[in-house]
Design an enzyme around this catalytic site. Structure first.
Site, PDB file in Angstrom:
ATOM      1  N   ARG A  42       0.805  -1.191  -0.041  1.00  0.00           N
ATOM      2  CA  ARG A  42       0.062   0.086  -0.024  1.00  0.00           C
ATOM      3  C   ARG A  42       0.809   1.233   0.060  1.00  0.00           C
ATOM      4  O   ARG A  42       1.849   1.299   0.251  1.00  0.00           O
ATOM      5  CB  ARG A  42      -0.980   0.053   1.145  1.00  0.00           C
ATOM      6  CG  ARG A  42      -0.277  -0.067   2.652  1.00  0.00           C
ATOM      7  CD  ARG A  42      -0.226   1.584   3.219  1.00  0.00           C
ATOM      8  NE  ARG A  42       0.641   1.386   4.429  1.00  0.00           N
ATOM      9  CZ  ARG A  42       1.903   1.732   4.375  1.00  0.00           C
ATOM     10  NH1 ARG A  42       2.514   2.201   3.483  1.00  0.00           N
ATOM     11  NH2 ARG A  42       2.717   1.698   5.571  1.00  0.00           N
ATOM     12  N   GLU A  48       0.087   9.714   8.812  1.00  0.00           N
ATOM     13  CA  GLU A  48       1.307   8.937   9.062  1.00  0.00           C
ATOM     14  C   GLU A  48       1.626   8.630  10.358  1.00  0.00           C
ATOM     15  O   GLU A  48       1.366   9.779  11.347  1.00  0.00           O
ATOM     16  CB  GLU A  48       2.284   9.374   8.587  1.00  0.00           C
ATOM     17  CG  GLU A  48       3.391   8.578   7.859  1.00  0.00           C
ATOM     18  CD  GLU A  48       2.748   7.937   6.786  1.00  0.00           C
ATOM     19  OE1 GLU A  48       2.156   6.422   7.094  1.00  0.00           O
ATOM     20  OE2 GLU A  48       2.586   8.102   5.656  1.00  0.00           O
ATOM     21  N   ASP A  51      -2.390   5.508  13.139  1.00  0.00           N
ATOM     22  CA  ASP A  51      -3.039   4.396  13.270  1.00  0.00           C
ATOM     23  C   ASP A  51      -3.016   3.836  14.724  1.00  0.00           C
ATOM     24  O   ASP A  51      -3.887   3.552  15.211  1.00  0.00           O
ATOM     25  CB  ASP A  51      -3.091   2.838  11.986  1.00  0.00           C
ATOM     26  CG  ASP A  51      -1.580   2.647  11.926  1.00  0.00           C
ATOM     27  OD1 ASP A  51      -0.551   3.321  12.545  1.00  0.00           O
ATOM     28  OD2 ASP A  51      -1.176   1.746  11.446  1.00  0.00           O
ATOM     29  N   GLY A 143       8.662   1.408   3.150  1.00  0.00           N
ATOM     30  CA  GLY A 143       7.275   2.138   3.377  1.00  0.00           C
ATOM     31  C   GLY A 143       6.222   1.724   2.709  1.00  0.00           C
ATOM     32  O   GLY A 143       5.094   2.483   2.761  1.00  0.00           O
ATOM     33  N   SER A 145       4.909  -1.364   2.741  1.00  0.00           N
ATOM     34  CA  SER A 145       4.077  -2.534   3.327  1.00  0.00           C
ATOM     35  C   SER A 145       4.543  -3.874   2.837  1.00  0.00           C
ATOM     36  O   SER A 145       3.654  -4.512   2.891  1.00  0.00           O
ATOM     37  CB  SER A 145       2.760  -2.270   3.537  1.00  0.00           C
ATOM     38  OG  SER A 145       2.335  -1.431   4.445  1.00  0.00           O
ATOM     39  N   ASP A 190      -1.915  -1.250   7.341  1.00  0.00           N
ATOM     40  CA  ASP A 190      -1.341  -1.889   6.273  1.00  0.00           C
ATOM     41  C   ASP A 190      -2.111  -3.149   6.060  1.00  0.00           C
ATOM     42  O   ASP A 190      -2.548  -3.405   4.945  1.00  0.00           O
ATOM     43  CB  ASP A 190       0.125  -2.369   6.487  1.00  0.00           C
ATOM     44  CG  ASP A 190       0.831  -1.174   7.299  1.00  0.00           C
ATOM     45  OD1 ASP A 190       0.619   0.037   6.794  1.00  0.00           O
ATOM     46  OD2 ASP A 190       2.143  -1.318   7.634  1.00  0.00           O
ATOM     47  N   ASN A 233      14.764  -1.176   8.083  1.00  0.00           N
ATOM     48  CA  ASN A 233      14.075  -2.378   8.443  1.00  0.00           C
ATOM     49  C   ASN A 233      13.631  -2.110   9.769  1.00  0.00           C
ATOM     50  O   ASN A 233      14.226  -2.141  10.732  1.00  0.00           O
ATOM     51  CB  ASN A 233      15.119  -3.712   8.302  1.00  0.00           C
ATOM     52  CG  ASN A 233      14.292  -5.135   8.676  1.00  0.00           C
ATOM     53  OD1 ASN A 233      13.321  -4.764   9.780  1.00  0.00           O
ATOM     54  ND2 ASN A 233      14.676  -5.874   8.178  1.00  0.00           N
ATOM     55  N   LYS A 234      12.126  -1.840   9.826  1.00  0.00           N
ATOM     56  CA  LYS A 234      11.530  -1.804  10.965  1.00  0.00           C
ATOM     57  C   LYS A 234      11.896  -2.623  12.276  1.00  0.00           C
ATOM     58  O   LYS A 234      12.124  -2.310  13.392  1.00  0.00           O
ATOM     59  CB  LYS A 234      10.196  -1.734  11.045  1.00  0.00           C
ATOM     60  CG  LYS A 234       9.616  -0.255  10.626  1.00  0.00           C
ATOM     61  CD  LYS A 234       8.110  -0.242  10.612  1.00  0.00           C
ATOM     62  CE  LYS A 234       7.209  -1.271  10.741  1.00  0.00           C
ATOM     63  NZ  LYS A 234       6.981  -1.935   9.247  1.00  0.00           N
TER      64      LYS A 234
HETATM   65  P1  ADP Z   1       8.196  -2.623   4.759  1.00  0.00           P
HETATM   66  O1  ADP Z   1       8.141  -1.044   4.955  1.00  0.00           O
HETATM   67  O2  ADP Z   1       8.579  -2.936   3.422  1.00  0.00           O
HETATM   68  O3  ADP Z   1       7.002  -3.263   5.259  1.00  0.00           O
HETATM   69  P2  ADP Z   1       9.530  -3.671   6.651  1.00  0.00           P
HETATM   70  O4  ADP Z   1      11.061  -3.516   7.191  1.00  0.00           O
HETATM   71  O5  ADP Z   1       8.480  -3.613   7.709  1.00  0.00           O
HETATM   72  O6  ADP Z   1       9.490  -2.791   5.543  1.00  0.00           O
HETATM   73  O7  ADP Z   1       9.824  -5.109   6.245  1.00  0.00           O
HETATM   74  C1  ADP Z   1      10.418  -5.536   5.286  1.00  0.00           C
HETATM   75  C2  ADP Z   1      10.690  -7.320   5.337  1.00  0.00           C
HETATM   76  O8  ADP Z   1       9.767  -8.108   4.798  1.00  0.00           O
HETATM   77  C3  ADP Z   1      12.070  -7.420   4.615  1.00  0.00           C
HETATM   78  O9  ADP Z   1      13.325  -7.325   5.364  1.00  0.00           O
HETATM   79  C4  ADP Z   1      11.765  -9.055   4.376  1.00  0.00           C
HETATM   80  O10 ADP Z   1      12.416  -9.754   5.568  1.00  0.00           O
HETATM   81  C5  ADP Z   1      10.399  -9.034   4.293  1.00  0.00           C
HETATM   82  N1  ADP Z   1      10.006  -9.103   2.729  1.00  0.00           N
HETATM   83  C6  ADP Z   1       9.647  -8.262   1.937  1.00  0.00           C
HETATM   84  N2  ADP Z   1       9.374  -8.623   0.786  1.00  0.00           N
HETATM   85  C7  ADP Z   1       9.668 -10.084   0.771  1.00  0.00           C
HETATM   86  C8  ADP Z   1       9.686 -10.782  -0.378  1.00  0.00           C
HETATM   87  N3  ADP Z   1       9.217 -10.699  -1.629  1.00  0.00           N
HETATM   88  N4  ADP Z   1      10.161 -12.211   0.091  1.00  0.00           N
HETATM   89  C9  ADP Z   1      10.142 -12.388   1.165  1.00  0.00           C
HETATM   90  N5  ADP Z   1      10.519 -11.566   2.238  1.00  0.00           N
HETATM   91  C10 ADP Z   1      10.119 -10.161   2.192  1.00  0.00           C
HETATM   92  P1  NG1 Z   2       5.339   0.385   7.196  1.00  0.00           P
HETATM   93  O1  NG1 Z   2       5.299   1.449   6.303  1.00  0.00           O
HETATM   94  O2  NG1 Z   2       4.809  -0.766   6.625  1.00  0.00           O
HETATM   95  O3  NG1 Z   2       6.578   0.273   8.097  1.00  0.00           O
HETATM   96  C1  NG1 Z   2       4.309   0.950   9.540  1.00  0.00           C
HETATM   97  C2  NG1 Z   2       3.328   0.492  10.419  1.00  0.00           C
HETATM   98  C3  NG1 Z   2       1.867   1.121  10.310  1.00  0.00           C
HETATM   99  C4  NG1 Z   2       1.928   2.461  10.322  1.00  0.00           C
HETATM  100  C5  NG1 Z   2       3.021   3.147   9.539  1.00  0.00           C
HETATM  101  C6  NG1 Z   2       3.245   4.437   9.646  1.00  0.00           C
HETATM  102  C7  NG1 Z   2       3.240  -1.922  10.668  1.00  0.00           C
HETATM  103  C8  NG1 Z   2       3.141  -3.309  10.205  1.00  0.00           C
HETATM  104  N1  NG1 Z   2       3.106  -0.901   9.978  1.00  0.00           N
HETATM  105  O4  NG1 Z   2       4.248   0.857   8.305  1.00  0.00           O
HETATM  106  O5  NG1 Z   2       1.089   0.630  10.864  1.00  0.00           O
HETATM  107  O6  NG1 Z   2       1.988   2.795  11.802  1.00  0.00           O
HETATM  108  O7  NG1 Z   2       4.298   2.406   9.944  1.00  0.00           O
HETATM  109  O8  NG1 Z   2       2.039   5.329   9.605  1.00  0.00           O
HETATM  110  O9  NG1 Z   2       3.601  -1.971  11.966  1.00  0.00           O
END
Ligand code: ADP
Ligand code: NG1
Length: 458
Positions: A42, A48, A51, A143, A145, A190, A233-234
């Site tokens: 998304r 931002e 939620d 960012g 999701s 998300d 990476n969150k």
């Molecule tokens: P985002 O903002 O993209 O959600 P996050 O840091 O929350 O970032 O999560 C990203 C993590 O999700 C990646 O480090 C990986 O572990 C996992 N991920 C994302 N895309 C894929 C994929 N295509 N296949 C496997 N794991 C994935």
């Molecule tokens: P992304 O952008 O996927 O890391 C995160 C949180 C959301 C929201 C946004 C900021 C998760 C899974 N997602 O999103 O719920 O708080 O940051 O608006 O923790």
């Protein structure tokens, strides 16, 4: 609204990605997939980091998604393979408790979060076993999701593989809980948009209870996503949870100051509801009650009348135990201000006046400034990119998602899109070889996509 996700029959899988997924599945496991599941990423247009404070947000699903090819068996094992060689294959027992290692958030733990939470939702003690191949094209850690799309896909896979059924709302709520196993305390935006999205429309997502309302975006503008190419990476960092904790503490401090019971309240939206106040009144209250200097643990404990031990166990999360100072004034100002901007954005879209593009653009710009200055969730590259987007013809531009890297979303009048894309390309991507190499998947127009679904082969 509460219907199940669609099951789409595909008699001929002609999509190149699905064909490739099917072939990889056959090569890995020697049989055909029983079904396919997909869940989209998304882009959040506005709202931002609010939620998890209980406030409404305004995202749309993007075209990029996670797809899984799945077969079910009695092996007592979940086998996972990934089209992308960066993500290693893995086999995990599902005849015993699935354990998520938060200290080491590897890709498959996100999938296992979706499996584990869904298993618990249905009270299933043992899962039979399944084999899956995953293919994702959402830029990770940016960012958009990707992690939630993976969790939602896994939740849908587990539901279908065990011949269970849940409404889209229940799936979204379950998967929002699931993702918390990885350790981040997200708010559910998300997972909600991944399940509740409908092609052609953005959604206002409201919480408690969860619901989604169509938001018709102006036809004379498009939304362009641009990735600043800094990954965040969150789950592997504490930035995100520190903000969640600061908002929780601010909630308690405001409640305490207004004579409400702080023990019952966890989210800034709950203080507003309890006080029956407007968002403007809440902004004034923040100025009246909270000081801009960072709060120490000692000061917070004193005001709330809690011990250091209670503070650590009841207010902090596992990965925020080291934090000594908390910016409560700035975070609460951002949250109430951003919540008001979401409602204004929705109202402008509903009214569709001729000047709506500039009004919406202004709200997006204010949102970025607040994320950058009050919430401190931007980074220099993202600020530079937003600036370039504005200079290149966007009516508004802002970071999207958690921030500290990742993507900006810009609202661009339709007649300026080509010149906008060229100008951003020249100013941000081409001068840097690493960015130039990533440009194709980093700069694109995005239209509201559909929500998660199951595909069955005839
Ligand atoms: P985002 O903002 O993209 O959600 P996050 O840091 O929350 O970032 O999560 C990203 C993590 O999700 C990646 O480090 C990986 O572990 C996992 N991920 C994302 N895309 C894929 C994929 N295509 N296949 C496997 N794991 C994935
Ligand atoms: P992304 O952008 O996927 O890391 C995160 C949180 C959301 C929201 C946004 C900021 C998760 C899974 N997602 O999103 O719920 O708080 O940051 O608006 O923790």
């Amino acid at each position: 609204m509460a219907t199940n996700p669609p099951k789409l029959k595909v008699s001929v899988i002609d999509d190149e990605r699905l064909q490739n997924l099917k072939k990889t599945f056959e090569r890995e496991y020697g049989g055909s997939p029983l079904f396919y599941a997909f869940a989209p990423g998304r882009v959040n247009l506005i709202g931002e980091h609010i939620d998890y404070c209980g406030f409404s947000v305004l995202p749309m699903a993007i075209e990029q998604n996670i797809i899984a090819a799945v077969s079910v068996n009695n092996s007592g094992t979940i086998q996972l393979a990934n089209i992308n060689p960066l993500y290693n294959n893995i086999a995990v027992s599902c005849s015993e408790e699935i354990v998520i290692d938060r200290a080491n958030p590897k890709w498959y733990y996100y999938f296992l979060c979706g499996v584990k939470g869904t298993q618990e939702k249905f009270g299933m003690t043992n899962l039979p076993g399944m084999a899956c191949v995953i293919d994702g094209n959402i830029p990770p850690n940016s960012g958009l999701s990707s992690s939630s799309a993976l969790v939602c896909c896994a939740g849908l896979v587990t539901t279908e593989a065990n011949q269970k059924s849940l409404s889209k709302v229940a799936l979204a709520e379950t998967c929002a809980q699931c993702e918390r196993y990885i350790g981040t305390e997200g708010g559910g935006m998300d997972q909600s948009i991944s399940f509740l999205a409908e092609k052609g429309t953005a959604k206002l997502i409201e919480f408690d209870p969860l619901r989604a309302t169509d938001v018709h975006l102006p036809a004379s503008a498009v939304f362009v996503i641009s990735n600043c190419c800094v990954e965040m990476n969150k789950a592997a960092t504490s930035h995100f949870n520190i903000r969640v904790v600061e908002c929780r503490i601010a909630t308690k401090m405001l409640a305490q100051a207004k004579g409400l019971n702080p023990n019952r309240l966890l989210k800034l939206a709950q203080v507003q509801t309890e006080m029956d106040a407007s968002l403007e009144e809440m902004l004034a209250l923040v100025d009246e009650v909270l000081h801009p200097e960072p709060y120490s643990r000692e000061e917070i404990c004193k005001v709330l009348g809690v011990t250091f031990q209670q503070f650590s166990t009841e207010l902090l999360s596992a990965n925020t135990q080291h934090v000594t100072h908390f910016k409560l004034h700035q975070r609460a100002k951002h949250v109430y201000g951003e919540a008001a901007r979401v409602l204004r954005f929705k109202n402008v879209c509903d009214g569709a006046p001729t000047e709506s593009i500039q009004l919406l653009g202004d709200l997006m710009n204010q949102s970025h400034a607040s994320c950058r200055d009050l919430y401190e969730c931007s980074c220099p590259e993202l600020d530079q990119l937003v600036d370039i987007c504005l200079k290149s013809g966007a009516a508004g531009s802002r970071l999207t998602g958690a921030g500290w890297g990742g993507c900006a979303v810009s609202m661009v009048p339709i007649d300026k899109v080509q010149s906008f894309l060229q100008a951003v390309r020249e100013a941000y991507y081409l001068p840097d070889p690493r960015r130039a190499a990533m440009e194709k998947e980093s700069l694109f127009v995005s239209k509201p996509g559909g929500g998660a679904a199951i595909y069955l082969e005839k």
